[in-house]
Write a protein that holds these residues in place. Structure first.
Motif, PDB file in Angstrom:
ATOM      1  N   LYS A   6      27.996  28.076   0.493  1.00 20.96           N
ATOM      2  CA  LYS A   6      29.187  28.367   1.297  1.00 20.96           C
ATOM      3  C   LYS A   6      30.137  27.174   1.248  1.00 20.96           C
ATOM      4  CE  LYS A   6      26.813  31.393   4.570  1.00 20.96           C
ATOM      5  NZ  LYS A   6      26.420  31.611   5.960  1.00 20.96           N
ATOM      6  N   ILE A   7      31.433  27.472   1.163  1.00 26.17           N
ATOM      7  CA  ILE A   7      32.450  26.423   1.168  1.00 26.17           C
ATOM      8  C   ILE A   7      32.884  26.161   2.611  1.00 26.17           C
ATOM      9  CG2 ILE A   7      34.745  25.711   0.333  1.00 26.17           C
ATOM     10  CD1 ILE A   7      32.854  26.156  -1.968  1.00 26.17           C
ATOM     11  N   SER A   8      32.679  24.904   3.040  1.00 29.37           N
ATOM     12  CA  SER A   8      33.147  24.414   4.350  1.00 29.37           C
ATOM     13  C   SER A   8      32.828  25.346   5.522  1.00 29.37           C
ATOM     14  CB  SER A   8      34.660  24.134   4.305  1.00 29.37           C
ATOM     15  OG  SER A   8      34.973  23.225   3.288  1.00 29.37           O
ATOM     16  N   PRO A   9      31.577  25.796   5.650  1.00 26.15           N
ATOM     17  CA  PRO A   9      31.232  26.584   6.830  1.00 26.15           C
ATOM     18  C   PRO A   9      31.105  25.652   8.046  1.00 26.15           C
ATOM     19  CG  PRO A   9      29.243  26.083   5.636  1.00 26.15           C
ATOM     20  CD  PRO A   9      30.389  25.500   4.828  1.00 26.15           C
ATOM     21  N   THR A  10      31.075  26.224   9.225  1.00 25.35           N
ATOM     22  CA  THR A  10      30.719  25.424  10.399  1.00 25.35           C
ATOM     23  C   THR A  10      29.268  24.983  10.224  1.00 25.35           C
ATOM     24  OG1 THR A  10      32.204  26.736  11.736  1.00 25.35           O
ATOM     25  CG2 THR A  10      30.520  25.472  12.913  1.00 25.35           C
ATOM     26  N   VAL A  11      29.031  23.689  10.360  1.00 29.60           N
ATOM     27  CA  VAL A  11      27.665  23.183  10.148  1.00 29.60           C
ATOM     28  C   VAL A  11      27.351  22.185  11.255  1.00 29.60           C
ATOM     29  CG1 VAL A  11      28.466  21.417   8.490  1.00 29.60           C
ATOM     30  CG2 VAL A  11      26.078  22.147   8.455  1.00 29.60           C
ATOM     31  N   SER A  12      26.134  22.276  11.793  1.00 28.43           N
ATOM     32  CA  SER A  12      25.801  21.444  12.956  1.00 28.43           C
ATOM     33  C   SER A  12      25.319  20.064  12.529  1.00 28.43           C
ATOM     34  CB  SER A  12      24.715  22.130  13.797  1.00 28.43           C
ATOM     35  OG  SER A  12      23.481  22.062  13.121  1.00 28.43           O
ATOM     36  N   ASP A  13      25.509  19.086  13.433  1.00 33.03           N
ATOM     37  CA  ASP A  13      24.959  17.751  13.207  1.00 33.03           C
ATOM     38  C   ASP A  13      23.447  17.822  13.021  1.00 33.03           C
ATOM     39  OD1 ASP A  13      27.410  16.510  13.362  1.00 33.03           O
ATOM     40  OD2 ASP A  13      27.218  16.013  15.479  1.00 33.03           O
ATOM     41  N   ASP A  14      22.774  18.672  13.792  1.00 31.37           N
ATOM     42  CA  ASP A  14      21.312  18.777  13.676  1.00 31.37           C
ATOM     43  C   ASP A  14      20.904  19.151  12.252  1.00 31.37           C
ATOM     44  OD1 ASP A  14      20.908  18.111  16.245  1.00 31.37           O
ATOM     45  OD2 ASP A  14      20.382  20.127  16.947  1.00 31.37           O
ATOM     46  N   HIS A  15      21.549  20.171  11.691  1.00 24.48           N
ATOM     47  CA  HIS A  15      21.190  20.603  10.330  1.00 24.48           C
ATOM     48  C   HIS A  15      21.464  19.500   9.319  1.00 24.48           C
ATOM     49  CE1 HIS A  15      21.241  25.254  11.026  1.00 24.48           C
ATOM     50  NE2 HIS A  15      20.179  24.662  11.523  1.00 24.48           N
ATOM     51  N   LEU A  16      22.624  18.829   9.461  1.00 23.60           N
ATOM     52  CA  LEU A  16      22.951  17.768   8.502  1.00 23.60           C
ATOM     53  C   LEU A  16      22.020  16.579   8.664  1.00 23.60           C
ATOM     54  CD1 LEU A  16      26.833  18.030   8.579  1.00 23.60           C
ATOM     55  CD2 LEU A  16      25.387  18.285   6.554  1.00 23.60           C
ATOM     56  N   ASN A  17      21.701  16.205   9.907  1.00 23.41           N
ATOM     57  CA  ASN A  17      20.810  15.060  10.103  1.00 23.41           C
ATOM     58  C   ASN A  17      19.414  15.340   9.571  1.00 23.41           C
ATOM     59  OD1 ASN A  17      22.299  12.864  11.296  1.00 23.41           O
ATOM     60  ND2 ASN A  17      22.587  14.169  13.103  1.00 23.41           N
ATOM     61  N   ILE A  18      18.930  16.554   9.732  1.00 26.95           N
ATOM     62  CA  ILE A  18      17.594  16.892   9.201  1.00 26.95           C
ATOM     63  C   ILE A  18      17.600  16.796   7.680  1.00 26.95           C
ATOM     64  CG2 ILE A  18      15.958  18.807   8.886  1.00 26.95           C
ATOM     65  CD1 ILE A  18      16.714  19.653  11.814  1.00 26.95           C
ATOM     66  N   LEU A  19      18.661  17.351   7.053  1.00 24.79           N
ATOM     67  CA  LEU A  19      18.747  17.287   5.585  1.00 24.79           C
ATOM     68  C   LEU A  19      18.886  15.840   5.102  1.00 24.79           C
ATOM     69  CD1 LEU A  19      19.097  18.553   2.781  1.00 24.79           C
ATOM     70  CD2 LEU A  19      21.549  18.763   3.287  1.00 24.79           C
ATOM     71  N   GLN A  50      17.986  27.754   6.576  1.00 26.23           N
ATOM     72  CA  GLN A  50      17.767  26.304   6.446  1.00 26.23           C
ATOM     73  C   GLN A  50      18.804  25.677   5.522  1.00 26.23           C
ATOM     74  OE1 GLN A  50      14.083  25.158   4.533  1.00 26.23           O
ATOM     75  NE2 GLN A  50      14.386  22.981   4.969  1.00 26.23           N
ATOM     76  N   LEU A  51      19.477  24.632   6.012  1.00 21.68           N
ATOM     77  CA  LEU A  51      20.407  23.879   5.166  1.00 21.68           C
ATOM     78  C   LEU A  51      19.582  23.029   4.209  1.00 21.68           C
ATOM     79  CD1 LEU A  51      23.429  23.031   4.674  1.00 21.68           C
ATOM     80  CD2 LEU A  51      22.940  21.082   6.176  1.00 21.68           C
ATOM     81  N   LEU A  68      31.183  12.999  -2.771  1.00 23.03           N
ATOM     82  CA  LEU A  68      30.365  12.087  -1.969  1.00 23.03           C
ATOM     83  C   LEU A  68      29.056  12.765  -1.563  1.00 23.03           C
ATOM     84  CD1 LEU A  68      33.047  10.547   0.445  1.00 23.03           C
ATOM     85  CD2 LEU A  68      32.080   9.514  -1.613  1.00 23.03           C
ATOM     86  N   GLU A  69      27.981  12.013  -1.719  1.00 21.75           N
ATOM     87  CA  GLU A  69      26.677  12.328  -1.136  1.00 21.75           C
ATOM     88  C   GLU A  69      26.103  13.700  -1.488  1.00 21.75           C
ATOM     89  OE1 GLU A  69      27.358  11.587   3.017  1.00 21.75           O
ATOM     90  OE2 GLU A  69      27.879   9.500   2.640  1.00 21.75           O
ATOM     91  N   PRO A  70      26.096  14.064  -2.767  1.00 12.85           N
ATOM     92  CA  PRO A  70      25.352  15.289  -3.103  1.00 12.85           C
ATOM     93  C   PRO A  70      23.910  15.121  -2.641  1.00 12.85           C
ATOM     94  CG  PRO A  70      26.441  14.397  -5.055  1.00 12.85           C
ATOM     95  CD  PRO A  70      26.572  13.377  -3.972  1.00 12.85           C
ATOM     96  N   THR A  71      23.421  16.078  -1.907  1.00 12.91           N
ATOM     97  CA  THR A  71      22.101  15.951  -1.279  1.00 12.91           C
ATOM     98  C   THR A  71      21.347  17.265  -1.377  1.00 12.91           C
ATOM     99  OG1 THR A  71      23.038  14.389   0.330  1.00 12.91           O
ATOM    100  CG2 THR A  71      20.916  15.383   0.887  1.00 12.91           C
ATOM    101  N   VAL A  72      20.131  17.196  -1.885  1.00 17.27           N
ATOM    102  CA  VAL A  72      19.254  18.375  -1.918  1.00 17.27           C
ATOM    103  C   VAL A  72      17.939  17.985  -1.244  1.00 17.27           C
ATOM    104  CG1 VAL A  72      17.977  19.971  -3.410  1.00 17.27           C
ATOM    105  CG2 VAL A  72      20.326  19.303  -4.008  1.00 17.27           C
ATOM    106  N   HIS A  73      17.465  18.824  -0.361  1.00 14.99           N
ATOM    107  CA  HIS A  73      16.185  18.556   0.315  1.00 14.99           C
ATOM    108  C   HIS A  73      15.091  18.342  -0.738  1.00 14.99           C
ATOM    109  CE1 HIS A  73      12.613  19.108   2.731  1.00 14.99           C
ATOM    110  NE2 HIS A  73      13.356  19.062   3.818  1.00 14.99           N
ATOM    111  N   PRO A  74      14.251  17.313  -0.578  1.00 16.71           N
ATOM    112  CA  PRO A  74      13.226  17.025  -1.590  1.00 16.71           C
ATOM    113  C   PRO A  74      12.359  18.230  -1.960  1.00 16.71           C
ATOM    114  CG  PRO A  74      13.313  15.252   0.011  1.00 16.71           C
ATOM    115  CD  PRO A  74      14.253  16.314   0.511  1.00 16.71           C
TER     116      PRO A  74
END
Ligand SMILES: CC(C)(COP(=O)(O)OP(=O)(O)OC[C@H]1O[C@@H](n2cnc3c(N)ncnc32)[C@H](O)[C@@H]1OP(=O)(O)O)[C@@H](O)C(=O)NCCC(=O)NCCS
Length: 132
Positions: A6-19, A50-51, A68-74
């Motif tokens: 998804k492009i620029s959806p609403t995303v929570s701090d919790d989901h981003l911090n977990i990822l 799950q993000l 910036l910061e491409p990130t994929v869950h391990p």
């Protein structure tokens, strides 16, 4: 596996911090609202709810976009999701009319970026907090 991007959806701090905590060793919890407000756009990848992937693009809105910061869950790395995030970045950047995408990275990721079409360039970096 059915990954939704998804492009620029609403995303929570919790989901981003977990990822981020899963993929960046020195991550400490933060709020993302301000940095997301400065992004041209960002891309989220979801496995069900799950993000599991994220990348943001900042820039001048006309010519240059900086990735910036491409990130994929391990648990989901090396399955093509990072490359798919970059493909979404590329497609959306074309839609916005950008001409160049830039990224800097550590040398171990040269293969990742080359396999996604990025040329190796030299870049500059100044740490404004280095003496603190
Ligand atoms: C970098 C990252 C986003 C890549 O995501 P990914 O989903 O694993 O990447 P892909 O599956 O699309 O990889 C495609 C190809 O790139 C190369 N590649 C990917 N990750 C690599 C790594 N860590 N080291 C070396 N090559 C890598 C491989 O050739 C891979 O193909 P293969 O799996 O068939 O060998 C992910 O490893 C990550 O989140 N790392 C931690 C955060 C980070 O360092 N981000 C980058 C900041 S510049």
């Amino acid at each position: 596996m059915n990954i939704i991007y998804k492009i620029s959806p609403t995303v929570s701090d919790d989901h981003l911090n977990i990822l981020y905590a899963s993929a960046w060793p020195n991550h400490s919890n933060q709020t993302f609202e301000e940095e997301l407000s400065h992004a041209l756009f960002y891309v989220c990848a979801y496995n069900n709810s799950q993000l599991i992937g994220f990348v943001k693009v900042i820039g001048d809105g006309t010519i240059h976009g900086f990735i910036l910061e491409p990130t994929v869950h391990p648990d989901f790395q090396r399955k093509g999701i990072g490359s798919e995030l970059l493909a979404h970045v590329e497609n959306h950047s074309r839609e916005l009319g950008l001409q160049y995408l830039h990224v800097d990275f550590e040398s171990n990721l040269l293969g990742f970026y080359r396999s996604n079409g990025y040329e190796h360039t030299e870049a500059g970096l100044l740490n404004l907090h280095a003496s603190e």
